[in-house]
Design a protein around this motif. Structure first.
Motif, PDB file in Angstrom:
ATOM      1  N   VAL A 139      89.215  41.417  42.489  1.00 57.66           N
ATOM      2  CA  VAL A 139      88.293  42.453  42.050  1.00 57.66           C
ATOM      3  C   VAL A 139      88.712  42.901  40.658  1.00 57.66           C
ATOM      4  N   GLY A 140      87.751  42.955  39.760  1.00 53.83           N
ATOM      5  CA  GLY A 140      88.021  43.301  38.370  1.00 53.83           C
ATOM      6  C   GLY A 140      88.298  42.100  37.491  1.00 53.83           C
ATOM      7  N   GLY A 141      88.465  40.939  38.099  1.00 54.89           N
ATOM      8  CA  GLY A 141      88.737  39.732  37.331  1.00 54.89           C
ATOM      9  C   GLY A 141      87.520  39.285  36.538  1.00 54.89           C
ATOM     10  N   HIS A 142      87.766  38.718  35.360  1.00 55.53           N
ATOM     11  CA  HIS A 142      86.731  38.193  34.471  1.00 55.53           C
ATOM     12  C   HIS A 142      86.842  36.666  34.464  1.00 55.53           C
ATOM     13  N   TYR A 143      85.724  35.984  34.730  1.00 60.33           N
ATOM     14  CA  TYR A 143      85.729  34.535  34.812  1.00 60.33           C
ATOM     15  C   TYR A 143      84.616  33.985  33.924  1.00 60.33           C
ATOM     16  N   ARG A 144      84.954  33.086  33.029  1.00 64.46           N
ATOM     17  CA  ARG A 144      84.035  32.569  32.020  1.00 64.46           C
ATOM     18  C   ARG A 144      82.852  31.850  32.658  1.00 64.46           C
ATOM     19  N   LEU A 145      81.659  32.144  32.182  1.00 63.99           N
ATOM     20  CA  LEU A 145      80.449  31.404  32.546  1.00 63.99           C
ATOM     21  C   LEU A 145      79.614  31.270  31.284  1.00 63.99           C
ATOM     22  N   ASP A 146      79.613  30.084  30.721  1.00 67.34           N
ATOM     23  CA  ASP A 146      78.907  29.800  29.474  1.00 67.34           C
ATOM     24  C   ASP A 146      79.332  30.799  28.401  1.00 67.34           C
ATOM     25  N   GLU A 147      78.391  31.516  27.785  1.00 67.35           N
ATOM     26  CA  GLU A 147      78.752  32.423  26.692  1.00 67.35           C
ATOM     27  C   GLU A 147      79.162  33.822  27.164  1.00 67.35           C
ATOM     28  N   GLY A 148      79.182  34.055  28.462  1.00 70.20           N
ATOM     29  CA  GLY A 148      79.536  35.369  28.995  1.00 70.20           C
ATOM     30  C   GLY A 148      80.626  35.299  30.050  1.00 70.20           C
ATOM     31  N   TRP A 149      80.641  36.340  30.879  1.00 73.33           N
ATOM     32  CA  TRP A 149      81.671  36.477  31.910  1.00 73.33           C
ATOM     33  C   TRP A 149      81.047  36.917  33.222  1.00 73.33           C
ATOM     34  N   VAL A 150      81.589  36.419  34.309  1.00 74.40           N
ATOM     35  CA  VAL A 150      81.310  36.939  35.640  1.00 74.40           C
ATOM     36  C   VAL A 150      82.460  37.886  35.958  1.00 74.40           C
ATOM     37  N   ILE A 151      82.125  39.133  36.283  1.00 70.31           N
ATOM     38  CA  ILE A 151      83.140  40.122  36.649  1.00 70.31           C
ATOM     39  C   ILE A 151      83.003  40.402  38.143  1.00 70.31           C
ATOM     40  N   VAL A 152      84.062  40.155  38.884  1.00 67.14           N
ATOM     41  CA  VAL A 152      84.054  40.361  40.336  1.00 67.14           C
ATOM     42  C   VAL A 152      84.177  41.851  40.628  1.00 67.14           C
ATOM     43  N   ASN A 153      83.233  42.377  41.443  1.00 69.23           N
ATOM     44  CA  ASN A 153      83.298  43.795  41.796  1.00 69.23           C
ATOM     45  C   ASN A 153      83.516  44.049  43.280  1.00 69.23           C
ATOM     46  N   SER A 154      83.459  43.006  44.117  1.00 74.48           N
ATOM     47  CA  SER A 154      83.789  43.189  45.539  1.00 74.48           C
ATOM     48  C   SER A 154      84.128  41.846  46.167  1.00 74.48           C
ATOM     49  N   ILE A 155      84.958  41.899  47.185  1.00 72.57           N
ATOM     50  CA  ILE A 155      85.320  40.717  47.966  1.00 72.57           C
ATOM     51  C   ILE A 155      85.370  41.147  49.438  1.00 72.57           C
ATOM     52  N   TRP A 156      84.626  40.421  50.270  1.00 74.33           N
ATOM     53  CA  TRP A 156      84.605  40.712  51.696  1.00 74.33           C
ATOM     54  C   TRP A 156      84.947  39.445  52.472  1.00 74.33           C
ATOM     55  N   GLN A 198      89.337  27.328  55.096  1.00 73.06           N
ATOM     56  CA  GLN A 198      88.855  27.901  56.355  1.00 73.06           C
ATOM     57  C   GLN A 198      88.483  29.374  56.201  1.00 73.06           C
ATOM     58  N   ASN A 199      88.915  30.016  55.118  1.00 78.34           N
ATOM     59  CA  ASN A 199      88.640  31.429  54.896  1.00 78.34           C
ATOM     60  C   ASN A 199      87.325  31.564  54.136  1.00 78.34           C
ATOM     61  N   ILE A 200      86.460  32.448  54.629  1.00 77.58           N
ATOM     62  CA  ILE A 200      85.132  32.597  54.035  1.00 77.58           C
ATOM     63  C   ILE A 200      85.054  33.974  53.377  1.00 77.58           C
ATOM     64  N   TYR A 201      84.655  33.985  52.112  1.00 76.17           N
ATOM     65  CA  TYR A 201      84.580  35.216  51.328  1.00 76.17           C
ATOM     66  C   TYR A 201      83.178  35.405  50.774  1.00 76.17           C
ATOM     67  N   LEU A 202      82.700  36.639  50.826  1.00 76.03           N
ATOM     68  CA  LEU A 202      81.477  37.034  50.132  1.00 76.03           C
ATOM     69  C   LEU A 202      81.929  37.798  48.902  1.00 76.03           C
ATOM     70  N   ILE A 203      81.611  37.270  47.730  1.00 79.06           N
ATOM     71  CA  ILE A 203      82.097  37.829  46.473  1.00 79.06           C
ATOM     72  C   ILE A 203      80.923  38.401  45.698  1.00 79.06           C
ATOM     73  N   GLY A 204      80.982  39.698  45.411  1.00 78.70           N
ATOM     74  CA  GLY A 204      79.971  40.361  44.601  1.00 78.70           C
ATOM     75  C   GLY A 204      80.415  40.366  43.148  1.00 78.70           C
ATOM     76  N   PHE A 205      79.456  40.196  42.234  1.00 81.00           N
ATOM     77  CA  PHE A 205      79.808  40.112  40.824  1.00 81.00           C
ATOM     78  C   PHE A 205      78.648  40.559  39.949  1.00 81.00           C
ATOM     79  N   GLU A 206      78.947  40.721  38.672  1.00 80.48           N
ATOM     80  CA  GLU A 206      77.915  40.936  37.663  1.00 80.48           C
ATOM     81  C   GLU A 206      78.216  40.019  36.495  1.00 80.48           C
ATOM     82  N   TYR A 207      77.164  39.662  35.771  1.00 80.69           N
ATOM     83  CA  TYR A 207      77.313  38.810  34.595  1.00 80.69           C
ATOM     84  C   TYR A 207      77.164  39.679  33.350  1.00 80.69           C
ATOM     85  N   VAL A 208      78.091  39.533  32.422  1.00 82.64           N
ATOM     86  CA  VAL A 208      78.028  40.273  31.160  1.00 82.64           C
ATOM     87  C   VAL A 208      78.274  39.318  30.001  1.00 82.64           C
ATOM     88  N   THR A 209      77.722  39.678  28.842  1.00 82.78           N
ATOM     89  CA  THR A 209      77.953  38.863  27.653  1.00 82.78           C
ATOM     90  C   THR A 209      78.853  39.604  26.692  1.00 82.78           C
TER      91      THR A 209
END
Length: 91
Positions: A30-47, A80-91
Motif C-alpha cells: 500500500v502506497g507503492g508506486h509502480y510504473r505504467l507507461d508514462e505514469g504510475w499505478v499507486i496501490v491504495n488497498s490490498i485484500w 496460491q494466495n489471492i489478492y484484490l489490489i485497489g489502485f489509482e493511475y497518476v501521471t
C-alpha cells in the motif's frame, strides 16, 4: 506490477481501479508506486480474498469479460494466495 496490454488504456482512463493477483507472496505494498507507461499505478488497498470471491461482476470491474477469462490471466505460476489490489493511475 505488470498489466495485460488490453487493460492499459482503461486503467489510464480510470475505468479500472482494481486487479486480482494470484501470487506465492505479496509483490506490492500500500502506497507503492509502480510504473505504467508514462505514469504510475499507486496501490491504495490490498485484500486477501478466496476463489469464491472472484465473481463475473468483480472480473468485469477488473477489465475482463468473466471470472474464467480473468483466471486464465491471473493463474500463472505456482501462487496460491489471492489478492484484490485497489489502485489509482497518476501521471
Amino acid at each position: 506490477m505488470v498489466f495485460a496490454r488490453q487493460l492499459r488504456a482503461a486503467i489510464k482512463a480510470g475505468e479500472i481501479t482494481q486487479t486480482v493477483r494470484i501470487w506465492q507472496k505479496l509483490h506490492v505494498k500500500v502506497g507503492g508506486h509502480y510504473r505504467l507507461d508514462e505514469g504510475w499505478v499507486i496501490v491504495n488497498s490490498i485484500w486477501d480474498i478466496t476463489l469464491e470471491d472472484i465473481t463475473n461482476k468483480l472480473s468485469r470491474e477488473c477489465g475482463f469479460s468473466s471470472a474464467a477469462d480473468m483466471l486464465k490471466t491471473a493463474r500463472h505460476g505456482p501462487g496460491q494466495n489471492i489478492y484484490l489490489i485497489g489502485f489509482e493511475y497518476v501521471t
